[in-house]
Enzyme design. Structure first.
Site, PDB file in Angstrom:
ATOM      1  N   CYS A  62       0.861  -1.182   0.000  1.00 17.21           N
ATOM      2  CA  CYS A  62       0.000   0.000   0.000  1.00 17.21           C
ATOM      3  C   CYS A  62       0.897   1.230   0.000  1.00 17.21           C
ATOM      4  CB  CYS A  62      -0.923  -0.002   1.209  1.00 17.21           C
ATOM      5  SG  CYS A  62      -0.115  -0.377   2.756  1.00 17.21           S
ATOM      6  N   GLU A 110      -7.841   8.440   4.137  1.00 15.05           N
ATOM      7  CA  GLU A 110      -7.608   8.028   2.758  1.00 15.05           C
ATOM      8  C   GLU A 110      -8.862   7.672   1.979  1.00 15.05           C
ATOM      9  OE1 GLU A 110      -3.124   6.288   3.116  1.00 15.05           O
ATOM     10  OE2 GLU A 110      -4.729   4.796   3.135  1.00 15.05           O
TER      11      GLU A 110
END
Length: 175
Positions: A62, A110
């Site tokens: 990620c 996010e």
């Protein structure tokens, strides 16, 4: 080196220095990749030198796209940088939004584009020691149980993904 990532400031997407986005808790773009083999997921344990959540287990990889970088290019770049993986057929699984305190006064806020890939045989993985201290393949059910019983061993985002979004990630449903 100042890494500029796409973040929303006053409702407008613009380049913001990565650490600053986390200090201010600005909503920003991110990607997460899950690599599957049989019913197992490739996990990585973050290197101890990472600026947040060091030593915790996370999904395959990620990160944040650079300003003007596409999500798919970002996912492929980071798979190579962290694990020296190339040539995976990534599939989009939709977006996930979350906000989590990741320690040291930093917030991950996010909008994450989720990608998955499935391999018939486990690929050769060579972790970059500056990014990843350990990898392992873990059965999906076993992972869900471990996240529930030992949450402090896992990154906040992996805990969120497993408890709230796993059907979307595993392909049972799409967003």
């Amino acid at each position: 080196m100042n890494i500029m990532i796409p973040a929303w400031v006053d409702g407008t997407l613009q380049p913001v220095e990565k650490l600053e986005a986390h200090k201010l808790g600005l909503r920003h773009k991110a990607i997460s990749v899950f690599l599957f083999h049989d019913n197992k997921i490739l996990l990585q344990r973050r290197a101890l030198g990472k600026y947040h959540t060091p030593g915790l287990w996370a999904n395959t990889c990620c990160t944040h796209p650079y300003w003007n970088e596409t999500d798919i290019d970002c996912a492929n770049r980071r798979l190579f940088e962290e694990l020296h993986l190339t040539g995976l057929e990534l599939k989009k699984r939709g977006k996930i939004k979350y906000r989590a305190d990741v320690g040291q006064g930093l917030i991950e806020h996010e909008i994450v584009e989720i990608f998955t890939a499935t391999c018939s045989t486990p690929p050769k993985v060579t972790p970059n020691p500056e990014e990843v201290m350990e990898i392992k393949w873990l059965d999906q059910i076993e992972l869900a149980n471990k996240v529930e019983t030992n949450p402090d061993e896992f990154t906040p985002w992996l805990r969120i993904y497993m408890s709230q979004h796993f059907e979307q990630i595993s392909g049972t449903i799409t967003a």
